[in-house]
Scaffold this active site. Structure first.
Site, PDB file in Angstrom:
ATOM      1  CG  ASP B 342     -10.027  -0.997   2.514  1.00 25.32           C
ATOM      2  OD1 ASP B 342     -10.365   0.006   3.154  1.00 25.32           O
ATOM      3  OD2 ASP B 342     -10.121  -2.156   2.957  1.00 25.32           O
ATOM      4  CE1 TYR B 430     -10.316  -8.741   8.572  1.00 22.82           C
ATOM      5  CE2 TYR B 430     -11.695  -6.848   9.056  1.00 22.82           C
ATOM      6  CZ  TYR B 430     -11.509  -8.209   9.012  1.00 22.82           C
ATOM      7  OH  TYR B 430     -12.510  -9.048   9.411  1.00 22.82           O
TER       8      TYR B 430
END
Lengths: 701, 701
Positions: B342, B430
Site C-alpha cells: 500500500d 480500508y
C-alpha cells in the site's frame, strides 16, 4: 438491607455561576440533575439471585454458625463466606420468568471455617436460617488466609527475642521494622501444617518498606497455634538505602515533574447507564456485577440488545478471575517458596482496595461498595471497591472516508464510547488493576494493569560489574535485586452464546500450495474448522499455529447460515517456563495451556483448586480436564490464561509504571451485520469550547 | 512560508454564559485563553531541517523541473516529491549547535517523475534552484500511482463500448457504475509495462459501492498510454443487494441505536503542549512531526527530558510506517493479483484523509495540515491530516495501596495522561487509524486501528449450506464473500538510545533445572543476553521463544552498571503464511521476520523497495539484510512488522468496527528509576461536578 446502603444524599456544591453555565447551555435543568438520583434501598427484597451477600446476610450467617457452634466460637475462624448461588437452570429459569411477585430463589451461603485445626465446609440457608450441611475437608491444602491472622502473624517477630537480637546485631531499630506474610507453597512434603513465612523490612521513614528487605532471616509461624515455629538468621546483607524510594507525594521534595495539565470530562446528559442494585444497563448491554471475597468482581448474565432481532441475547453467564499464579524464579533458601496462588491464598476480593475517586477512576465514575466476612464472621465494607464509568478515550468505533465517488467526499465517523467496570486488588506489594470494558459493537475487552512495587532481594552488590553469579534478577538499585517472576491470570469465561449449548471451534489458518496451473499464485491460506469433541481437543497453547478460537452456538445460525459465535482474541500468549514436574508448576498446572474448555460444572470454579494454600495440584483445572469429558454442543466454560514474564528494569523501581495486557471477546457471526451500523456518535453539545484549534505556532501553557 | 499557513484567528464562540462559568470557577481569564494563541508564520525561515516541503517549496520544485524540461512538461508526471533530508550527522550537528543565526542546512528535494515511459530520479536544491542529479531508473518496478491517473484510468471503462455492453447485458445502468483501480502485482512475468486493473461496482444509491462488485470483468489499463489494453467479460454473478449496507447517517432509517450519551473534555488550563512549526513539546517529550506523501506521519528526533540528569535524552531518530503488505487469499482469476503494497503503490501519505474534528479526534485536539505534489507538481493540501491531543482515558500511570504499615492505609495514585498524534490513511476501502502515543513514563505506544470496508467478492451463494468448494472467505451477506487477507505493517524504528551507537540485545528466558539438592525447587527460569553482531543474528520470528528485545547503548550505563536501553514489547506476533517462493511473498519478504535490525543507511527507507508497484523483491529489507552487515555498537535501525490475519465475520460487514493492535517501546534501564516517580496527577479543578456519585439505585438518562 441492600448491598450499597450508604444514605448518601446528592451532593451538589456547584456554584451558582457554574450552574448558570449549564442552565443556559442546555436549556434544561432536567438533563443536568437527572444523573444523580441516588436513592437508598432499605428493603430486604433481593433484586437478583446472584447478588452478593449483604452485610446483614453476612451477619446472619455468622449468627447461625455461632448458634450452632456455641461453645467453640473463640476458636472458629471464617475463611470464606460467599453466596452459594442457585443452580444455573434455576437462575436461567428465574431470569426468563420472574416478575415482581415471583418468589425469590433460595439464598444459600457457602462457608469455609477453621475450628480445632480442621477445615469445615458449611452450607446454610438464609431464609430458614438452617445449616444444610457441614463437612470436614480432609484433603490437602488450606483455605484463604484471613487478614487478621496475617496481621497477627506478622507482628510475632517483633516480640520474639531471637528476632529482636538479629535486628540489634544489624544495628537497626526494632521500632522501624515491619513484617509481611508469605505463603509457603508445597515442595513435595508428605505432611503439612498450616504455616506461613514472615519476611521483615526496615521502614526507617519510607512507606516503601518493600524495597528494604532484611535478608537471611527465616521465620515460620504456625497459624493454628499462632506461634513462631522456626527461626533462624543466616546471613547479613546490607539493607538497601531509602534514597529516592519514597512514592508519597507529601514526602517528596522538588523538583517535581513532568507537569501534566488538568482536564475534566463533563457529561451534560449525565451518564448513560442505569444501576439497580447490582444490575447494570448501558447502551445495548445489560449485566450483573457481583463481588466475591475470593474472585473480586464477577460479571454475570451479560446480554446485548440486538437491534434487528429486538431482544437481548446472552453472551456470558459468568466471568471472573479464577486464579493467579505468581512464581518467583529464585531457587535459593529465602526465595524458593515464593510461588503464590494469589486468589486462593490471599483472596483477590479480600485484597481489593477502596478506589480513589478522581484518581483511580475518572471524574464521571460511579462507585459501588463490597462486603465480606472477616475472620470473626462480621461484615467488613470495602468502600468504592468498584467504579463504573463511560470511557471517552477519543477512539473511533468505525469510520470511512470515501473519495472514489466522482464529485463528492464522504466521511462518516462514529466515536467510541465504552463502559468500564474497574477494580484494583493489591496483593501485598503488587497492584492489579482489572478492567472489564463493554463496547457497543459487542466486544468485551478485559485488561489488567500491573503496577505497585517489585518484590526485591537485598544483596551486597552495588554495581553490575561485581556480579559473577546468577542473581535471579536485575540489579535495579544498589543492594537491590528485582527478582524475575511471572504473573499468570486465569479467567473463567462461561460464555453462553445465545443459549447454553455451545461448542468450541478452532479455525486454523493453513497454507495451501497451488499445485495445478490455474493460478499465477503459488500459495494462499485458507481455513479449516474443527469442533472440539472432548476437553483434550480444546487445550491450546497459543502462538504455535494461527487460529481463530470461537465459542459457537451451532444450533443457531445467521440468515446466510453461519453458526453464531463469539471469539477470543488473545493478548498475551505467554506460557509457563517451569518444568511440568516442578512442585509450583504442579500446583499452577492450569497455566500449562493458554486456553482450556470444560463442560460447565458448578463446582469447578477455581482453576488452582478450592484450597490453594499448600495445595498439591489435585484440584486444578488440569486435573479436571484429564477426565476428557465431552464438550460438543454442551454448556461449556472457556478458561483463558494471560501471562507476563517479568524480568524487571530499573524503571520498575521504586514503584512500577503500569504494564498492561488484555484480551477481547468479539462477536463472530453473532450478529447479522455490524451491530453499531446505526449507532450515532454522541451529540456534540459543547463544541465551541475547544473547537477550531489548529497548529501553526500553537502555544499551550 | 510555514507549513500550516492558514491565517486562522482564534475563534471563541463561547457564550457569555459559558464564559461566566470559566471566569469564576478559575478566577482568571489567563488560564482559559492562553491555550489558543494561534499565530501564523509568514517567514521563509525554516525552523527545522526535517520540516516537510511547504506548498511554496513544492511549487518551486515544480518550476525548476518545468524549466529544465520545458518542452516535455505535458507528458511529465510527478510521482513522488519529498524532502531529501540532510545526512544524519549534519542533522545531529545542527541539532546540538544551532542558534537563531545558524545557517540553515541545505533544502534538497527528491523527485520521482515519469517522462516518455521512463522513471526519472531527480535531486534538486531549493536555495540554488538547481538540479543536482537526474538519473533514469532502469530496474524493475514503478513509482507510486498518482491520484489523477487512477481517476483517469477508473473512468475509461465507462466509455469503453465492450464494457458498456457488459453492463447492458447484466441489465444494469452505466450511470450507476463506479470503478476503482488495483495494482497488478508481479507473478514471474519477464516483461512488464505500467498497467493497472480496474474493478467496477454498482452503486445504485449506496455510498458503499465496495459491497456491490461486478465480478467476472477484467479491465487492464496501460497507464503510460492511458488506454484499455485488455478487456474480457467471463461470467455473470448476481450483484449483491444494497439492503442494510448504507453507512451514511443521512441515508439511514430508524431505529437507530444504541444511544450513547455525550461528553466533553474541558481543559481549563488549556493543552499542555507547544507546537512550533512541526516541533512539538509536551510534558517531558520533544519531537518533530513531519508529513511525507509516501509514509504519512514521520516522528523524528524524539527525546525525553530526564529530571535527574536535567537534560533531554534522545530515544528515536526517525520512526514511521515503512510499508504495508495486504495480500488477499483468493487465487482465482479475478482476485489472485490482489497483493497490495500500500505505501509504495498508493502512498500512505497521499491516502491520508482530512480528520473530522470532534469525531476522528476528541474535542481537545489540535490539527495540522499536510501538503504534497499532485501529478502536475502543484501542491495539494490535506487539511487536518494530523491531530494532536492529550488523552485522558481514565487510566493510571502508577498506583499502590499500602495497608501493611500498622495504623495507616496509604494510597497513592497518579493519573495517566498521554499525548497522541493521530492520522488516518484510507487506501481505497480500508481505513488505517495510526496513533503514536507518548507517555510521561517514557513509553511510546504505537497502534493501528483497522476499520472501513471489507473487500468482498460477488458469488451466487445466498446460504452457507450451498457452499461445497473453498470460496476463500466468509459469506458475510447474500452473494457476498468477505475474502481472507492479511495486513502487515512494517515500522522503521531508528532508535538512537541516548546516542547513535546502539546494539540489539536479545535476552532469552530459559528454563533451568535444579540439578543439585540445594533447593526444594526443580526448576526456574533465568535470562541469557546475546548481543547481535550481524544482521542475521537479529532476525526474530516472535512467539517461538520468550525473549526481551532491547535496543541498547552499551557505551552508557546506569549508576549501578546496567547498559541503558529501550525495549520492544510487541503486540501482534503474526507471521506470513504464504510460501517463501510465492511471488507476492518475494515482494513482501520484509514480513518474513517480525523483527529485523540493519545498520543505518539513509537509502534504506522502504521495506518493500523504492518502486513497489510490480516490484520483484530485489530492493526489500530481506535483500539488504542478506549482506549480513555488522550491527554491534553501530547506528542501527529496528524494523518491526505487526500483522493481522483477517478471516472476516458478518460483523465486519457492511463497515467494520475498529480492530486494534499495537506495540510499545518502553525504557529498559534507560532511566535510573521510574521517571514519573515525582509526577503529580493533574490538578483537580472541577471536582464538584461529577463527584460523589455512588451506586445504589443509580439512574442515568
Amino acid at each position: 438491607m441492600a448491598p450499597t446502603l450508604k444514605k448518601l444524599l446528592p451532593v451538589f456544591p456547584l456554584s451558582i455561576l457554574s450552574f448558570c453555565f449549564f442552565f443556559f447551555l442546555f436549556h434544561s435543568t432536567q438533563s443536568i440533575f437527572s444523573f444523580s438520583r441516588i436513592s437508598s434501598h432499605t428493603t430486604h427484597h433481593h433484586h437478583h439471585p446472584l447478588d452478593p451477600l449483604t452485610p446483614s446476610e453476612l451477619n446472619i450467617t455468622r449468627s447461625i454458625i455461632l448458634t450452632s457452634y456455641a461453645g467453640s466460637i473463640p476458636n472458629l475462624t471464617f475463611h470464606y463466606v460467599g453466596l452459594d448461588e442457585p443452580d444455573k437452570p434455576d437462575i436461567l429459569s428465574w431470569l426468563s420468568n420472574h416478575t415482581s411477585t415471583t418468589k425469590p430463589l433460595p439464598r444459600r451461603v457457602f462457608v469455609i471455617a477453621r475450628l480445632n485445626k480442621q477445615t469445615h465446609e458449611i452450607i446454610l440457608d438464609l431464609s430458614t436460617k438452617l445449616i444444610i450441611s457441614d463437612q470436614i475437608y480432609s484433603g490437602h491444602g488450606y483455605p484463604i488466609l484471613t487478614l487478621e491472622e496475617q496481621t497477627a502473624a506478622s507482628e510475632l517477630p517483633l516480640t520474639h527475642p531471637p528476632f529482636m537480637e538479629s535486628i540489634k546485631a544489624r544495628g537497626l531499630n526494632i521500632s522501624e521494622v515491619v513484617c509481611s506474610t508469605y505463603t509457603v507453597g508445597w515442595f513435595g512434603e508428605r505432611k503439612s501444617s498450616r504455616v506461613l513465612k514472615i519476611q521483615c523490612f526496615y521502614t526507617n521513614g519510607t512507606a516503601n518498606f518493600y524495597v528494604r528487605p532484611l535478608e537471611g532471616i527465616t521465620v515460620v509461624v504456625d497459624l493454628d497455634e499462632m506461634k513462631i515455629k522456626e527461626y533462624y538468621d543466616r546471613l547479613k546483607v546490607p539493607v538497601p538505602t531509602t534514597e529516592d524510594t519514597e512514592y508519597r507525594l507529601s514526602k517528596q521534595k522538588p523538583p517535581f515533574g513532568p507537569r501534566l495539565n488538568s482536564a475534566t470530562i463533563l457529561q451534560p446528559e449525565g451518564p448513560g447507564f442505569v444501576i439497580e442494585g447490582h444490575s447494570i444497563r448501558w447502551a445495548n448491554w445489560a449485566f450483573h456485577l457481583g463481588f466475591d471475597v475470593r474472585a473480586g468482581p464477577i460479571i454475570s448474565l451479560a446480554s446485548i440488545y440486538d437491534l434487528e432481532k429486538q431482544k437481548y441475547r446472552r453472551v456470558l453467564y459468568r466471568a471472573y478471575v479464577s486464579e493467579l499464579f505468581v512464581p518467583y524464579m529464585d531457587p535459593t533458601e529465602d526465595w524458593y517458596f515464593k510461588t503464590f496462588i494469589d486468589a486462593g491464598e490471599f483472596g483477590f476480593g479480600q485484597s481489593a482496595v477502596s478506589l480513589k475517586p478522581m484518581e483511580d477512576c475518572p471524574a464521571q465514575a460511579v462507585f459501588m461498595d463490597g462486603y465480606y466476612a472477616r475472620q470473626d464472621g462480621k461484615s467488613v465494607q470495602i468502600s468504592n471497591v468498584f467504579c463504573i464509568f463511560e470511557q471517552y478515550a477519543g477512539n473511533v468505533m468505525w469510520r470511512h472516508t470515501e473519495s472514489d465517488i466522482p464529485g463528492e467526499v464522504i466521511t462518516e465517523v462514529r466515536q467510541e464510547v465504552s463502559l468500564v467496570v474497574r477494580s484494583v486488588s493489591t496483593v501485598g506489594n503488587y497492584d492489579y488493576m482489572m478492567d472489564w470494558e463493554f463496547k457497543p459493537s459487542g466486544s468485551i475487552k478485559v485488561s489488567v494493569g500491573l503496577t505497585g512495587i517489585l518484590e526485591v532481594k537485598g544483596m551486597s552488590y552495588t554495581h553490575a560489574d561485581q556480579i559473577k553469579e546468577d542473581v535471579h534478577g536485575t540489579l535495579v538499585a544498589e543492594n537491590t535485586i528485582g527478582v524475575y517472576h511471572d504473573h499468570f491470570l486465569s479467567y473463567h469465561l462461561d460464555l453462553d452464546v445465545d443459549g447454553e449449548a455451545n461448542s468450541f471451534v478452532k479455525t486454523s489458518l493453513e497454507t495451501r500450495r497451488v499445485t495445478d496451473n490455474v493460478s499465477p499464485r503459488r500459495s494462499y491460506w485458507t481455513t479449516t474448522s474443527e469442533t472440539a469433541k472432548t476437553e483434550s481437543e480444546a487445550r491450546i497453547r497459543l502462538g504455535l499455529k494461527p487460529a481463530d478460537l470461537v465459542v459457537s452456538n451451532q444450533n443457531k445460525k445467521t440468515k446466510v447460515g453461519n453458526p453464531i459465535g463469539y471469539r477470543l482474541i488473545p493478548g498475551s500468549m505467554t506460557s509457563p517456563l517451569l518444568s511440568d514436574d516442578d512442585y509450583p508448576q504442579i500446583r499452577g498446572a492450569f497455566t500449562k495451556y493458554n486456553v482450556w474448555v470444560t463442560p460447565y460444572n458448578k463446582s469447578e470454579k477455581w482453576a488452582g483448586g478450592l484450597y490453594a494454600d499448600q495445595s498439591r495440584g489435585e484440584d486444578t483445572l488440569a486435573m479436571w480436564s484429564l477426565r476428557n469429558r465431552e464438550i460438543e454442543n454442551k454448556d461449556i466454560v472457556m478458561w483463558y490464561t494471560m501471562g507476563f514474564h517479568h524480568a524487571p528494569y530499573q524503571e520498575d523501581f521504586p514503584i512500577m509504571p503500569t504494564l498492561s495486557s488484555g484480551f477481547e471477546l468479539r462477536p463472530a457471526n453473532f450478529f447479522e451485520r455490524n451491530p453499531v451500523l446505526k449507532t450515532k456518535s454522541p451529540e456534540i453539545l459543547v463544541n465551541s469550547i475547544n473547537h477550531n484549534r489548529r497548529a501553526g505556532a500553537f502555544h499551550g501553557v
